[in-house]
Design a protein around this motif. Structure first.
Motif, PDB file in Angstrom:
ATOM      1  N   ASP A   1      40.917  41.533  47.964  1.00 18.25           N
ATOM      2  CA  ASP A   1      40.387  40.446  47.046  1.00 18.25           C
ATOM      3  C   ASP A   1      39.183  41.042  46.810  1.00 18.25           C
TER       4      ASP A   1
ATOM      5  N   ILE B   1      39.857  43.586  44.002  1.00 18.44           N
ATOM      6  CA  ILE B   1      40.166  42.748  42.790  1.00 18.44           C
ATOM      7  C   ILE B   1      39.001  42.410  41.911  1.00 18.44           C
TER       8      ILE B   1
ATOM      9  N   LYS C   1      46.700  44.003  36.912  1.00 18.94           N
ATOM     10  CA  LYS C   1      46.825  44.230  38.435  1.00 18.94           C
ATOM     11  C   LYS C   1      47.991  43.934  38.994  1.00 18.94           C
ATOM     12  N   HIS C   2      48.420  44.908  39.863  1.00 16.70           N
ATOM     13  CA  HIS C   2      49.759  44.550  40.671  1.00 16.70           C
ATOM     14  C   HIS C   2      49.650  44.705  42.001  1.00 16.70           C
ATOM     15  N   LEU C   3      50.271  43.974  42.769  1.00 18.75           N
ATOM     16  CA  LEU C   3      50.031  43.928  44.230  1.00 18.75           C
ATOM     17  C   LEU C   3      51.270  44.706  44.986  1.00 18.75           C
TER      18      LEU C   3
ATOM     19  N   THR D   1      47.628  37.566  42.600  1.00 21.52           N
ATOM     20  CA  THR D   1      48.280  38.595  41.746  1.00 21.52           C
ATOM     21  C   THR D   1      49.623  38.859  41.619  1.00 21.52           C
TER      22      THR D   1
ATOM     23  N   ARG E   1      36.248  35.906  43.943  1.00 18.82           N
ATOM     24  CA  ARG E   1      36.889  37.061  45.035  1.00 18.82           C
ATOM     25  C   ARG E   1      35.747  37.276  46.118  1.00 18.82           C
TER      26      ARG E   1
END
Lengths: 271, 231
Positions: free
Chosen positions: A153, A156, A174-176, A203, B134
């Motif tokens: 987190d 990100i 963004k790719h998790l 995400t 975040r």
């Protein structure tokens, strides 16, 4: 158009380097021109994962400092000719990375490759911020446990503020990537569920890599798992993730769950 | 008398920001002072006991003229805390300190209300945050803060007013941070690490388990922070 990807996580030991090697090899296997860069200056590992440690002569820092030219430092994989490694220096530290130097190297690589995959060191300091600096897209590697998720987190948040794209007011895709997932433990509640992780990080999911002995075995023989045993569960998951990166629509498989639920999950890909 | 020679604690300084009224004199100064007098006539004592800063960017005054202006203002029972918008050399004799990097709040007019009434708490505009907050991020505003997404563990929201969170609150929320005991915290799902209003707080351990993961609000009752489920 070249894509600059950063593989990052905040927390250490979650599988950034393993994933960089596996995804880089999978993309190369699909015919893409791929360079993987080790940004973990001082604690380099990517060369081991690719079995190239005996062939390192020049490294990223040498190129940045002008000691070597970029092509001299690039190491071509012995199994896949369109997979190339730019190793880190083991004898220096992250302070040797300069903003200008990294910018120059990335700009030069953009001309030669389809995919530039930056393997970020753990942490949120210089090495990690410079690894993400030029990224067009980020793969956030997360284990399904609270400490890893919170660090992701945090990362990100940094991707949304410290990257060049963010400073220009654009968004870094963004790719998790959830790694080391153990269905049995998740069912028993000893691990966060996929749903929990997606809910916390909001995400989009790139893939779920199951925990497997195969990954350990692959790194011990110096081979990305996608090359050492392409039929294994983790390798198949990485191949699927690589295809999703290319924009292909591949159904999401959640290890150990029934199909109906999978489709539901895939449908609720987080925003 | 014996003197004790002990380990002296090293001196610590903290920076803190405060709200101050800002006067912006316009030329001609004489007329501006007359306007100020007219305003003070309507609401006597409005500035009494409150810090006032002078923004001199609209006028060009010598150091002695500034000193004279400040004397005029202080004669009206208004204390000048500092000045800004001037290039007088630092530490010019007798002048208040020079202020920099002020952040603006809303402009207001002197209330024409009952003379001598205490100044109302100003209501600066509210801040809308459309993205998730975040871990490690901190959102600070003197007014209300509304967050459409979630607030991650390790993130914090600090508002002078109330806080509204439409996602899950996993981090910290500090409302009424400028001393506003009437501020509240609302969130769609509470898993907070810490809730605070006007320096009264509860940590995760103090929040009743039955409230967790539910929509909740927090407010101050006397010196106790209360939390209750909503619907």
């Amino acid at each position: 158009m070249a894509q600059v990807l950063v593989v990052t996580s905040g927390k250490g030991g979650v599988g950034k380097t393993t994933s960089t090697a596996a995804l880089g090899a999978a993309l190369a296997h699909e015919g893409e021109n791929v360079v993987v860069i080790d940004f973990d200056v001082g604690l380099r590992n990517l060369d081991l994962m690719l079995g190239a440690e005996r062939r390192v002569v020049f490294d990223l820092i040498n190129v940045i400092q002008g000691v070597a030219k970029l092509p001299q430092a690039l190491i071509r994989d012995k199994r896949l000719e369109n997979l190339v490694l730019l190793p880190a220096s083991q004898t220096r530290d992250k302070d040797a990375l300069t903003e200008d130097g990294v910018a120059r190297v990335i700009a030069e690589l953009r001309k030669k490759f389809d995919w530039i995959i930056c393997d970020s060191p753990a942490g949120i300091e210089r090495g990690a911020t410079l690894a993400m600096r030029h990224a067009d897209a980020a793969i956030i590697v997360t284990n399904p446990e609270v400490s890893s998720v919170r660090d992701s987190d945090r990362i990100i948040g940094l991707l949304d503020s410290k990257t060049i794209k963010a400073e220009r007011g654009e968004r870094v895709d963004k790719h998790l990537l959830i790694t080391r997932y153990q269905p049995a433990r998740a069912t028993r509640g000893e691990m966060l569920s996929i749903d929990d992780v997606l809910e916390i990080l909001s995400t989009p999911l790139l893939g779920i890599i199951p925990e497997s002995e195969e990954v350990l075995r692959a790194s011990n023989v110096g081979s990305p798992v996608t090359l050492s045993n392409a039929q294994s569960a983790p390798a198949r998951a990485y191949f699927d993730a690589a295809r999703r990166l290319k924009g292909m629509d591949v159904p999401m498989l959640v290890p150990g769950e029934s199909r109906g639920l999978l489709n539901m999950l895939f449908g609720r890909k987080a925003a | 008398m014996s003197s004790v020679v002990g380990q002296r604690q090293s001196l610590m300084f903290r920076a803190r920001s405060y709200m101050a009224f800002v006067f912006t004199p316009q030329p001609p100064i004489v007329e501006w002072l007359a306007d100020l007098d007219a305003g003070l006539e309507r609401s006597k004592g409005f500035f009494a006991g409150h810090p006032v800063a002078l923004d001199l960017s609209a006028v060009q005054l010598s150091a002695s003229a500034i000193a004279q202006l400040i004397a005029e203002i202080e004669a009206r029972n208004i204390r000048v805390l500092g000045i800004e918008g001037v290039t007088v050399p630092e530490g010019e004799a007798g002048l208040p300190p020079i202020l920099r990097e002020g952040r603006g709040a809303q402009a207001f007019e002197l209330p024409a209300s009952a003379a001598g009434s205490a100044p109302q708490h100003q209501q600066p505009g509210s801040l809308l945050v459309e993205n998730p907050v975040r871990s490690g991020q901190s959102v600070v505003s003197e007014g209300d803060i509304t967050v459409l997404g979630s607030v991650g563990s390790g993130a914090e929201i600090i508002a002078g007013g109330s806080i509204h969170i439409y996602g899950t609150l996993r981090g910290r929320a500090l409302a009424g941070a400028t001393g506003n005991a009437r501020a509240r915290i609302f969130c769609h799902r509470v898993e907070a690490e810490l809730l605070a209003i006007d320096s009264y707080y509860k940590t995760a351990d103090d929040i009743e388990g039955s409230l967790r993961r539910r929509p909740a609000q927090a407010w101050l009752e006397g010196r106790t922070l209360k939390i209750s489920a909503m619907n």
